[in-house]
Each structure stands twice: as structure tokens, then as C-alpha cells.
Design a protein around this motif. Sequence first.
Motif, mmCIF file in Angstrom:
data_model
loop_
_atom_site.group_PDB
_atom_site.id
_atom_site.type_symbol
_atom_site.label_atom_id
_atom_site.label_comp_id
_atom_site.label_asym_id
_atom_site.label_seq_id
_atom_site.Cartn_x
_atom_site.Cartn_y
_atom_site.Cartn_z
ATOM 1 N N MET A 1 -4.645 -7.949 23.544
ATOM 2 C CA MET A 1 -4.934 -8.647 22.309
ATOM 3 C C MET A 1 -4.988 -7.690 21.128
ATOM 4 S SD MET A 1 -5.572 -11.647 21.378
ATOM 5 C CE MET A 1 -6.527 -12.837 20.651
ATOM 6 N N ARG A 2 -5.578 -6.532 21.361
ATOM 7 C CA ARG A 2 -5.688 -5.544 20.302
ATOM 8 C C ARG A 2 -4.317 -5.019 19.880
ATOM 9 N NH1 ARG A 2 -9.806 -0.504 20.261
ATOM 10 N NH2 ARG A 2 -9.775 -0.347 18.023
ATOM 11 N N SER A 3 -3.441 -4.786 20.847
ATOM 12 C CA SER A 3 -2.101 -4.286 20.522
ATOM 13 C C SER A 3 -1.287 -5.340 19.782
ATOM 14 C CB SER A 3 -1.367 -3.819 21.774
ATOM 15 O OG SER A 3 -1.147 -4.911 22.639
ATOM 16 N N PHE A 4 -1.551 -6.623 20.081
ATOM 17 C CA PHE A 4 -0.863 -7.695 19.376
ATOM 18 C C PHE A 4 -1.277 -7.731 17.907
ATOM 19 C CE2 PHE A 4 -0.673 -12.098 17.843
ATOM 20 C CZ PHE A 4 0.693 -12.293 17.946
ATOM 21 N N SER A 5 -2.558 -7.583 17.625
ATOM 22 C CA SER A 5 -3.012 -7.593 16.234
ATOM 23 C C SER A 5 -2.530 -6.352 15.490
ATOM 24 C CB SER A 5 -4.534 -7.723 16.146
ATOM 25 O OG SER A 5 -5.161 -6.617 16.751
ATOM 26 N N THR A 6 -2.471 -5.215 16.153
ATOM 27 C CA THR A 6 -1.927 -3.995 15.542
ATOM 28 C C THR A 6 -0.455 -4.181 15.238
ATOM 29 O OG1 THR A 6 -3.509 -2.678 16.805
ATOM 30 C CG2 THR A 6 -1.644 -1.514 15.824
ATOM 31 N N LEU A 7 0.268 -4.777 16.182
ATOM 32 C CA LEU A 7 1.695 -5.039 15.989
ATOM 33 C C LEU A 7 1.903 -6.021 14.835
ATOM 34 C CD1 LEU A 7 4.602 -4.632 16.955
ATOM 35 C CD2 LEU A 7 4.254 -6.563 18.503
ATOM 36 N N ALA A 8 1.062 -7.039 14.738
ATOM 37 C CA ALA A 8 1.170 -8.019 13.654
ATOM 38 C C ALA A 8 0.913 -7.362 12.301
ATOM 39 C CB ALA A 8 0.184 -9.161 13.888
ATOM 40 N N ILE A 9 -0.058 -6.446 12.255
ATOM 41 C CA ILE A 9 -0.348 -5.733 11.004
ATOM 42 C C ILE A 9 0.834 -4.868 10.603
ATOM 43 C CG2 ILE A 9 -1.797 -3.940 9.962
ATOM 44 C CD1 ILE A 9 -4.147 -5.135 11.576
ATOM 45 N N VAL A 10 1.398 -4.140 11.566
ATOM 46 C CA VAL A 10 2.554 -3.273 11.292
ATOM 47 C C VAL A 10 3.738 -4.109 10.825
ATOM 48 C CG1 VAL A 10 4.243 -1.723 12.353
ATOM 49 C CG2 VAL A 10 1.808 -1.416 12.820
ATOM 50 N N VAL A 11 3.999 -5.217 11.505
ATOM 51 C CA VAL A 11 5.110 -6.096 11.127
ATOM 52 C C VAL A 11 4.860 -6.673 9.722
ATOM 53 C CG1 VAL A 11 6.245 -8.300 11.652
ATOM 54 C CG2 VAL A 11 5.843 -6.642 13.464
ATOM 55 N N GLY A 12 3.624 -7.047 9.431
ATOM 56 C CA GLY A 12 3.275 -7.564 8.113
ATOM 57 C C GLY A 12 3.506 -6.534 7.021
ATOM 58 N N LEU A 14 5.534 -3.939 7.164
ATOM 59 C CA LEU A 14 6.985 -3.737 7.047
ATOM 60 C C LEU A 14 7.650 -4.881 6.280
ATOM 61 C CD1 LEU A 14 7.902 -2.302 10.565
ATOM 62 C CD2 LEU A 14 7.817 -1.078 8.386
ATOM 63 N N ALA A 15 7.182 -6.097 6.520
ATOM 64 C CA ALA A 15 7.737 -7.251 5.804
ATOM 65 C C ALA A 15 7.444 -7.152 4.310
ATOM 66 C CB ALA A 15 7.175 -8.547 6.375
ATOM 67 N N VAL A 16 6.212 -6.759 3.953
ATOM 68 C CA VAL A 16 5.854 -6.594 2.543
ATOM 69 C C VAL A 16 6.711 -5.501 1.904
ATOM 70 C CG1 VAL A 16 4.016 -5.809 0.999
ATOM 71 C CG2 VAL A 16 3.516 -7.503 2.763
ATOM 72 N N LEU A 17 6.887 -4.372 2.603
ATOM 73 C CA LEU A 17 7.723 -3.278 2.082
ATOM 74 C C LEU A 17 9.174 -3.720 1.926
ATOM 75 C CD1 LEU A 17 6.324 -0.147 3.965
ATOM 76 C CD2 LEU A 17 6.128 -0.673 1.529
ATOM 77 N N LEU A 18 9.676 -4.478 2.877
ATOM 78 C CA LEU A 18 11.055 -4.965 2.808
ATOM 79 C C LEU A 18 11.229 -5.902 1.615
ATOM 80 C CD1 LEU A 18 13.874 -5.114 4.092
ATOM 81 C CD2 LEU A 18 13.045 -7.073 5.407
#
Length: 195
Positions: A1-12, A14-18
Motif C-alpha cells: 500500500m505504501r509503495s502504491f501511494s509513493t508511486l501515485a505521488i511520483v506519477v502525479g 511527473l504529470a504536473v511537470l509534463l
Amino acid sequence: MRSFSTLAIVVGILAVLLIAGCSSYNGFVNAEEDVEKVWSDVETQYQRRSDLIPNLVNTVKGAAEFERGTLEAVTEARAKASSITIDVDDLTPEKLEQFQAAQAQVSAGLGRLLATAEAYPQLQSNAQFQALQDELAGTENRISTARMRFNEEATEYNKKVRQFPGVVFASVFGFDQKPQFQAEAGAQNAPTVEF
């Protein structure tokens, strides 16, 4: 669960930067297109002036005793100025200065030509000469306006390139500042008027 939330934050992130990167890139492209358009207007007005010069020279040649050196100086300055072409994508302060110097020589030559022409009454009464003088005066005003508009657009573009976070994206995408027209040397000094 923790890795999923970390992955979601990273993806978020990256999406904002893109999205920010795409928005910045599109803003730079729009601003650069505006600069290119007004640069084209500047070139058009200088070309208009250049196109008027042969007619003016031919009209003045009709005054037989008119100074040949003055006519040759204007013709040479026009040829030199016409040979300098600048790609707005490769516009550097040095190239703009070279362009300005060549155009200043044309202006100086035209000034001498018109000043010398005042000594020839038959030329001053020539309707074609008067019409060409009026056209040149109007064109000089158009050149001034086009240069001012170019400086305004270049300023807006340069602001986008220099402001944060645009400066980061500008360096990544290769957008550099654009030079602007400067006043000619000595323009800040008031002319001396003597009677």
C-alpha cells in the motif's frame, strides 16, 4: 500500500511537470511566432524604403549638375543594406547591430541626398520628386513603428524566457532571449540648433 501511494505521488508530480512543460513550450512557441511576425514587418518596411530609392535616384539624376558622389553613396548603402539578411531564429545582438548599422548608412545617405536636393529649385518643383519625398517620410515613420512593435514583442518573449519556472523550460527546450533595436549612438544628445 505504501509503495502504491509513493508511486501515485511520483506519477502525479511527473504529470504536473509534463503539463507545465507542454504549457511553457506552447507559450514560448506562440511568443516566438509573434516576434517572427513583427520582425517580418520590420523587414517589409525596410524593403519598402529600399524599393523607393532607385526611383528617387533616377528622378534626381535628371538634375544634370547634381552631385554624383551623393547618388553613388545612396546606391552603395542600399546595396550593402539589401545584402544583409537575418534569420529571426538566428537573431543575435551582433547581427542586429550589423543590420542596424547598414540601415543607418542608408538613412544617412538619403538625408544627404535630400539636403543636397534643396539647392536645386527645378528638382524641388518636380511633382515626382515631391511624391517620392513624401513616400520616404511615410516609410521612415512605418519603420519606426515596426521597430517599436518588434521591441515590444521581443520584450514579452524575453520575459517568458527569463521568468521562473519558464527559465527552466526555456533552457531545456532551447529558447533564448531575442535582441532588441537600440537607439543609434548619440541619439540621447539633443541636437545643437544655431541661427
